[in-house]
Design a protein around this motif. Structure first.
Motif, PDB file in Angstrom:
ATOM      1  N   SER A   1       0.820  -1.215   0.000  1.00 49.33           N
ATOM      2  CA  SER A   1       0.000   0.000   0.000  1.00 49.33           C
ATOM      3  C   SER A   1       0.851   1.261   0.000  1.00 49.33           C
ATOM      4  O   SER A   1       1.960   1.291   0.525  1.00 49.33           O
ATOM      5  CB  SER A   1      -0.925   0.004   1.221  1.00 49.33           C
ATOM      6  N   THR A   2       0.285   2.305  -0.606  1.00 48.92           N
ATOM      7  CA  THR A   2       0.883   3.644  -0.598  1.00 48.92           C
ATOM      8  C   THR A   2       0.351   4.407   0.606  1.00 48.92           C
ATOM      9  O   THR A   2      -0.834   4.294   0.939  1.00 48.92           O
ATOM     10  CB  THR A   2       0.529   4.392  -1.893  1.00 48.92           C
TER      11      THR A   2
ATOM     12  N   SER B   1      -2.404   8.482  -1.166  1.00 46.65           N
ATOM     13  CA  SER B   1      -3.317   7.609  -1.909  1.00 46.65           C
ATOM     14  C   SER B   1      -4.792   7.844  -1.602  1.00 46.65           C
ATOM     15  O   SER B   1      -5.653   7.333  -2.322  1.00 46.65           O
ATOM     16  CB  SER B   1      -2.981   6.140  -1.619  1.00 46.65           C
ATOM     17  N   ARG B   2      -5.123   8.577  -0.529  1.00 46.82           N
ATOM     18  CA  ARG B   2      -6.508   8.885  -0.199  1.00 46.82           C
ATOM     19  C   ARG B   2      -6.759  10.386  -0.363  1.00 46.82           C
ATOM     20  O   ARG B   2      -5.815  11.169  -0.447  1.00 46.82           O
ATOM     21  CB  ARG B   2      -6.826   8.469   1.244  1.00 46.82           C
TER      22      ARG B   2
ATOM     23  N   GLU C   1       1.233  -7.569   4.218  1.00 45.37           N
ATOM     24  CA  GLU C   1       0.992  -6.448   5.128  1.00 45.37           C
ATOM     25  C   GLU C   1      -0.078  -6.819   6.144  1.00 45.37           C
ATOM     26  O   GLU C   1      -1.109  -7.409   5.791  1.00 45.37           O
ATOM     27  CB  GLU C   1       0.535  -5.196   4.370  1.00 45.37           C
TER      28      GLU C   1
ATOM     29  N   ARG D   1      -2.405  -4.713   8.918  1.00 43.37           N
ATOM     30  CA  ARG D   1      -2.783  -3.326   9.148  1.00 43.37           C
ATOM     31  C   ARG D   1      -3.766  -3.214  10.310  1.00 43.37           C
ATOM     32  O   ARG D   1      -4.706  -4.000  10.404  1.00 43.37           O
ATOM     33  CB  ARG D   1      -3.423  -2.725   7.895  1.00 43.37           C
TER      34      ARG D   1
END
Length: 267
Positions: free
Chosen positions: A42-43, A48-49, A241, A243
C-alpha cells in the motif's frame, strides 16, 4: 489505465534537460525520498486517499500532460502542466476535466550518499468545476504541497517519511461562513533489508490523515507491518501487510484489522 509517454534527454551526465509528454505518473512512483514505489503493498494514505474532505482528488493519480526537468549533479528541478482531474468522478483518464484550465506542479529533488537517500519538495495548483454544488458553475481552486525524505544506511537500514497539506477554496461557500477546507497527513516508516537472506525486507509504518483540520474527531490513522521477499532471481516478489486502522467520528472511534498478500511481477 495505461501509462504511456514519450520523452527525451539532452546534455551531459552531470547536467542535462529532460521532458515527458503523455499520460504518466505525475509525482508518486517516479520521485525520490519516499515518493517512489511503496516498500510494501500500500501507498501511504496522505498520498493515496483524498487529502481534503469533499474533494476526491488524490496526489498519486496519473494524469495527462507535459513535464520539463533540469538535473545538475544531485539536484533535480521539474515542472508539469497537466489536464487535471475530474472532481465529479475522481478520474484522470477516462473522463475529461470539466474545467479546461490546466493544473500545474513544480518540485525539487535532492539525492545524497552512496545508497540513494533523498529529499523531495512539491507544490500542486489546480482548478475544478465543483460538480457537487447545487449552484453552477461553482469553481474550486485547490493546492497540495509537501515534503518527503528518506535516509538509507549501510547494512540495509532505512528511515523515510513525509508531510503533506492541502487547501481547497470554493467560490461559493459550502456552508454558512465556510469557504475553504484544509487537510493534512504524515507518515513515518522504518525498514531493514538483508541481502544475505535473499533480499528479504521487513518494514513498519505509521500514518495519519486529517481531512478537515477545523473539525474535531475525524482523523484516520494506521499502523502497518509487513515484509517483501523476491522470488529467486526472477522479476517476482511476495508482499505481506498486516494493518491496524482507526477512524475517528463524532460518535465513536472505529477500528479495523486487515491482512493483505500480493505476488507482484515487475518488468
Amino acid at each position: 489505465e495505461a501509462v504511456v509517454s514519450v520523452g527525451g534527454i539532452y546534455g551531459s551526465p552531470d547536467s542535462y534537460w529532460s521532458f515527458r509528454l503523455g499520460q504518466f505518473h505525475s509525482l508518486v512512483r517516479v520521485g525520490w525520498g519516499g515518493l517512489d514505489r511503496p516498500t510494501g503493498i500500500s501507498t501511504p494514505m496522505p498520498l493515496s486517499r483524498a487529502l481534503v474532505a469533499g474533494n476526491p482528488y488524490t496526489i498519486n493519480q496519473d494524469q495527462v500532460g507535459v513535464e520539463g526537468a533540469y538535473v545538475f549533479k544531485n539536484h533535480r528541478f521539474f515542472g508539469q502542466v497537466l489536464n487535471g482531474a475530474d472532481l465529479g468522478t475522481a478520474s484522470t483518464t477516462d473522463h475529461a476535466d470539466q474545467n479546461r484550465q490546466k493544473d500545474w506542479l513544480v518540485g525539487y529533488e535532492f539525492m545524497w550518499g552512496d545508497l540513494a537517500s533523498g529529499l523531495s519538495l512539491f507544490y500542486y495548483d489546480g482548478t475544478q468545476d465543483d460538480l457537487t454544488s447545487a449552484v453552477a458553475p461553482d469553481v474550486l481552486k485547490f493546492k497540495r504541497y509537501g515534503v518527503t525524505a528518506s535516509q538509507v544506511w549501510k547494512h540495509g537500514f532505512e528511515i523515510q517519511g513525509g508531510f503533506v497539506q492541502g487547501k481547497d477554496d470554493y467560490d461559493i461557500p459550502i456552508a454558512p461562513g465556510v469557504e475553504d477546507r484544509t487537510g493534512q497527513g504524515y507518515w513515518v516508516e522504518v525498514m531493514q533489508h538483508w541481502e544475505a537472506a535473499h533480499d528479504l525486507s521487513v518494514f513498519g509504518r505509521y500514518e495519519t490523515l486529517d481531512p478537515d483540520t477545523d473539525v474535531e474527531e475525524n482523523v484516520r490513522s494506521a499502523a502497518i507491518v509487513g515484509f517483501v521477499w523476491p522470488v529467486a532471481s526472477w522479476h517476482v516478489r511476495w508482499g505481506l501487510e498486516l494493518r491496524s486502522i482507526e477512524q475517528e467520528t463524532a460518535v465513536d472511534t472505529f477500528s479495523d484489522k486487515q491482512a493483505a498478500a500480493e505476488l507482484m511481477l515487475n518488468f
